[in-house]
Scaffold this active site. Structure first.
Site, short mmCIF file in Angstrom:
data_model
loop_
_atom_site.label_atom_id
_atom_site.label_comp_id
_atom_site.label_asym_id
_atom_site.label_seq_id
_atom_site.Cartn_x
_atom_site.Cartn_y
_atom_site.Cartn_z
N SER A 110 0.76 -1.28 0.06
CA SER A 110 -0.11 0.12 0.01
C SER A 110 0.71 1.27 0.10
O SER A 110 1.68 1.56 -0.89
CB SER A 110 -0.94 -0.09 1.14
OG SER A 110 -1.86 1.06 1.03
N GLU A 225 -2.01 -1.44 -8.55
CA GLU A 225 -3.27 -1.90 -8.24
C GLU A 225 -3.77 -0.68 -7.43
O GLU A 225 -2.93 0.31 -6.93
CB GLU A 225 -2.81 -3.17 -6.87
CG GLU A 225 -1.81 -2.89 -6.05
CD GLU A 225 -2.31 -2.16 -4.77
OE1 GLU A 225 -3.74 -2.49 -4.65
OE2 GLU A 225 -1.72 -1.46 -4.20
N HIS A 291 -4.51 -5.11 -2.52
CA HIS A 291 -5.80 -4.55 -1.44
C HIS A 291 -6.84 -5.68 -1.57
O HIS A 291 -8.02 -5.33 -0.92
CB HIS A 291 -6.10 -3.23 -1.86
CG HIS A 291 -5.35 -2.38 -1.40
ND1 HIS A 291 -4.00 -1.99 -1.98
CD2 HIS A 291 -5.40 -1.31 -0.10
CE1 HIS A 291 -3.44 -0.86 -1.15
NE2 HIS A 291 -4.40 -0.71 -0.01
#
Length: 317
Positions: A110, A225, A291
């Site tokens: 992330s 992503e 995620h």
């Protein structure tokens, strides 16, 4: 840089959000126990639970924790506590010479995308995008996630393989039910190509554009992503920006979209169809990346071969 193995010492630190944001030390004890059961010893940085109005420690505290981890000869690897939104604040203040002189594994996902790519860009040291510390408290899907991580951190070459099933539920909250679906990696465009692996969370990776911290390998493969906070409209505009900054990818690998993104198969194909370059290179999507859960582990800065016909991904460090 030595690979990690049972018996290695992991330092847990919070380059973005504090552990306080996800319940504090006690709420994440199961992650500690899981890693110790795998044979690792753990220590925690001085400021990993410090938090301010934005749920993270000060820039100075987070930089100090990273420098302490890289400078400690007893530390074999570093795990980020969790993601967040502001790890790019640290980039001008990191001592990249210290990091280069003390190479060790650093892993997270992330928002940690910014630090992982910046370290590779400034030092040439490979970094790892995979589970954070708190990820190890997840129960459903953990065998695949852990096996992928151990393979990535312990082998010089490894293959990414689809998970048996996946979920887009709040994995961190054991009181909420999980809903699993069969995994199905998909091909957008055929072909086989190799290059240096870069990327990560799309919106975070985009923050590096135009800075000294953006990696610039000659031949690159993009892994991208999107997080829950960014819907299909944000993906559309963020993808355009990345393809303008990195106009000649050898291949593209896209992670699955969390349900909060409201992405549909029709929308995704419509967005991809707008870019001629994506009809000329291998493109795989709906992979086990970041995620949604479980997630595989990739090595930023490694050589990766993407075969869209076989839906296979091979990484060599």
């Amino acid at each position: 840089m030595p690979d990690l193995k049972p018996g290695s010492h992991l330092r847990i630190l919070s380059p973005s959000s504090s552990i306080a944001r996800i319940g504090g030390f006690d709420a994440n004890l199961s992650a500690k126990k899981a890693l110790e059961k795998l044979g690792f010893s753990l220590s925690f940085s001085e400021h990993y639970d410090e938090h301010d109005m934005l749920d993270s420690a000060s820039i100075a505290s987070r930089v100090a924790d990273l420098h302490a981890a890289f400078g400690d000869v007893s530390v074999d690897g570093i795990l980020a506590t969790i993601g967040g939104f502001n790890s790019n604040e640290l980039l001008p203040y990191l001592n990249y010479e210290l990091i280069a002189q003390n190479p060790k594994l650093i892993c997270g996902y992330s928002d940690t995308t910014a630090i992982l790519n910046a370290i590779y860009a400034k030092t040439g040291m490979q970094t790892y995008m995979g589970p954070s510390y708190s990820s190890f408290k997840m129960e459903g899907g953990q065998p695949y996630q852990t096996a992928s991580w151990l393979k990535a951190i312990g082998q010089k070459a490894y293959d990414l393989e689809p998970s048996p099933e996946w979920s887009s539920d709040p994995w961190y909250d054991p009181s909420q039910p999980r809903h699993f679906m069969p995994t199905d990696w998909k091909r957008y465009n055929s072909g086989k190509a190799s290059g240096t692996l870069i990327g990560g969370n799309l919106s975070t990776f985009g923050l590096l554009r135009g800075t000294p911290y953006a990696p610039k390998p000659d031949r690159y493969v993009l892994f991208l992503e999107e997080a829950e906070e960014d819907d299909y409209i944000e993906f559309d505009r963020n993808l355009v920006a990345i393809l303008q900054a990195y106009p000649n990818p050898q291949a593209l690998v896209l992670g699955r979209f969390p349900k909060e993104c409201r992405m549909t198969p029709e929308l995704l194909l419509y967005i991809l169809d707008k870019h001629p370059v994506l009809k000329e290179i291998p493109v795989i999507y709906d992979t086990d990346f970041a995620h949604t859960q479980p997630l595989f582990t990739i090595t930023i800065g490694a050589r990766v071969t993407v075969d869209a016909d076989e839906l296979s991904i091979h990484i060599e460090k």
